[in-house]
Design an enzyme around this catalytic site. Structure first.
Site: not given
Ligand code: 13P
Length: 252
Positions: A99, A97, A169, A175, A9-11, A215, A236-237
Site C-alpha cells: 500500500e 508494504h 505479501e 484484503g 498490521n492495523w493499517k 487474507s 491485516g483485517g
Molecule cells: P489482509 O490480511 O487484510 O489481507 O492484509 C494483509 C496485509 O496487508 C498485512 O500487511
C-alpha cells in the site's frame, strides 16, 4: 530454530480508545498461550503507538510502526523519524508494504534509504514485498519478488540481516479474501530462502524469518503456517478482531 512471528498490521484503523482496548484484549487473550520461540507484534497507527506501547509494555505483545522516514529530522511535513519511534519504545518498523508502494509511490531506491536508516538506528525491519496479479498471471512473480528483495536488501552485510524479517505479501491476496494456497506460499518462500542462501550463506538464509501476508484468517492459518518455509504471518483485517488474531496465533 527460526523465530516464528505473528504480526498484526492495523493499517489506518482504530482510534485511540479502540486501539488501547484491542491491544489490551490481545495481550490478555494470549497471556496463557505457550509462546515458545514465537513473537506477537501489533502495528497501530503512529498517533496511537505510544499509548499502545505503554499498554502492552509488561506483556508478550510487541509494537511496530507501519512506516518511517529515512531522514533524521528536518522539513518533512507529516513524517516520522527513527529516533522519534525509538523514543517511545518502538524498535520495529514495517517497510515496503504494497500500500505504501502503490498509494504513496515508494520505490526500491526510497526503501533502501529507509532500511538503512532503520538498521543504523538498531531497529528491526519487517520488509514487505510481493507481486501483483498481472505478474502472477504472466509468470513474472518470481522475477518481481527477486528484484524487490535484491534492490532493497542485497547491499546489506550479513550482520545486518539479524534485524531483517521478510514478509511475502502477494498484492492480489491483500484484503481480497483470496489467499495464496499453502503450496504457492511455500513455493515462493523456498525461492526467497534460496535467493538469500545464494547471496549470503545457507545458515544465514535458514535463520531469516519469512512471513506470509494476504487474507490470513483463522480458517486458513494452520495450513499455511504448516509449510516448512513459512515462519508466521503478517495479518491485516483479521488482526483487528482479538478472537481471530488469537486463533491465528494459536495456529502457529
Ligand atoms: P489482509 O490480511 O487484510 O489481507 O492484509 C494483509 C496485509 O496487508 C498485512 O500487511
Amino acid at each position: 530454530m527460526r523465530v516464528k512471528i505473528v504480526a498484526g498490521n492495523w493499517k489506518m484503523n482504530n482510534d485511540l480508545k479502540a486501539s488501547k482496548l484491542l491491544a489490551k484484549k490481545i495481550a490478555k487473550s494470549i497471556k496463557n498461550l505457550p509462546l515458545t520461540n514465537t513473537r506477537v507484534i501489533i502495528a497501530p497507527t503512529f498517533v496511537n503507538l505510544e499509548r499502545v506501547a505503554k499498554k502492552v509494555k509488561k506483556t508478550a505483545v510487541e509494537v511496530a510502526a507501519q512506516n518511517m522516514h529515512f531522514e533524521k529530522s528536518g522539513a518533512f511535513t507529516g513524517e516520522i523519524s527513527a529516533s522519534m519511534l525509538k523514543a517511545i519504545g518502538v524498535n520495529t518498523v514495517i517497510l515496503g508494504h504494497s500500500e505504501r508502494r502503490e498509494y504513496f509511490l515508494e520505490t526500491d531506491d526510497l526503501l533502501v534509504k529507509k532500511v538503512n536508516t532503520a538498521l543504523q538506528n538498531n531497529m528491526e525491519v519487517i520488509f514487505c514485498f510481493g507481486e501483483k496479479l498481472e505478474d502472477r498471471k504472466s509468470g513474472a512473480h518470481f522475477n518481481v519478488v527477486e528484484n524487490q528483495i535484491k534492490n532493497a536488501l542485497f547491499h546489506l552485510d550479513s550482520e545486518a540481516w539479524k534485524n531483517i524479517v521478510l514478509a511475502y505479501e502477494p498484492v492480489w491476496a491483500i484484503g481480497t479474501g483470496e489467499t495464496a494456497s499453502p503450496e504457492q506460499a511455500q513455493e515462493m518462500h523456498a525461492f526467497i530462502r534460496q535467493l538469500v542462501a545464494e547471496k549470503y550463506t545457507a545458515s544465514l538464509s535458514e535463520s531469516v524469518s519469512i512471513l506470509y501476508g494476504g487474507s490470513v484468517k483463522p480458517a486458513n492459518a494452520k495450513e499455511i503456517f504448516s509449510k516448512k518455509d513459512v515462519d508466521g504471518g503478517l495479518i491485516g483485517g483479521a488482526s483487528l478482531n482479538e478472537n481471530d488474531f488469537k486463533a491465528i496465533i494459536e495456529a502457529i
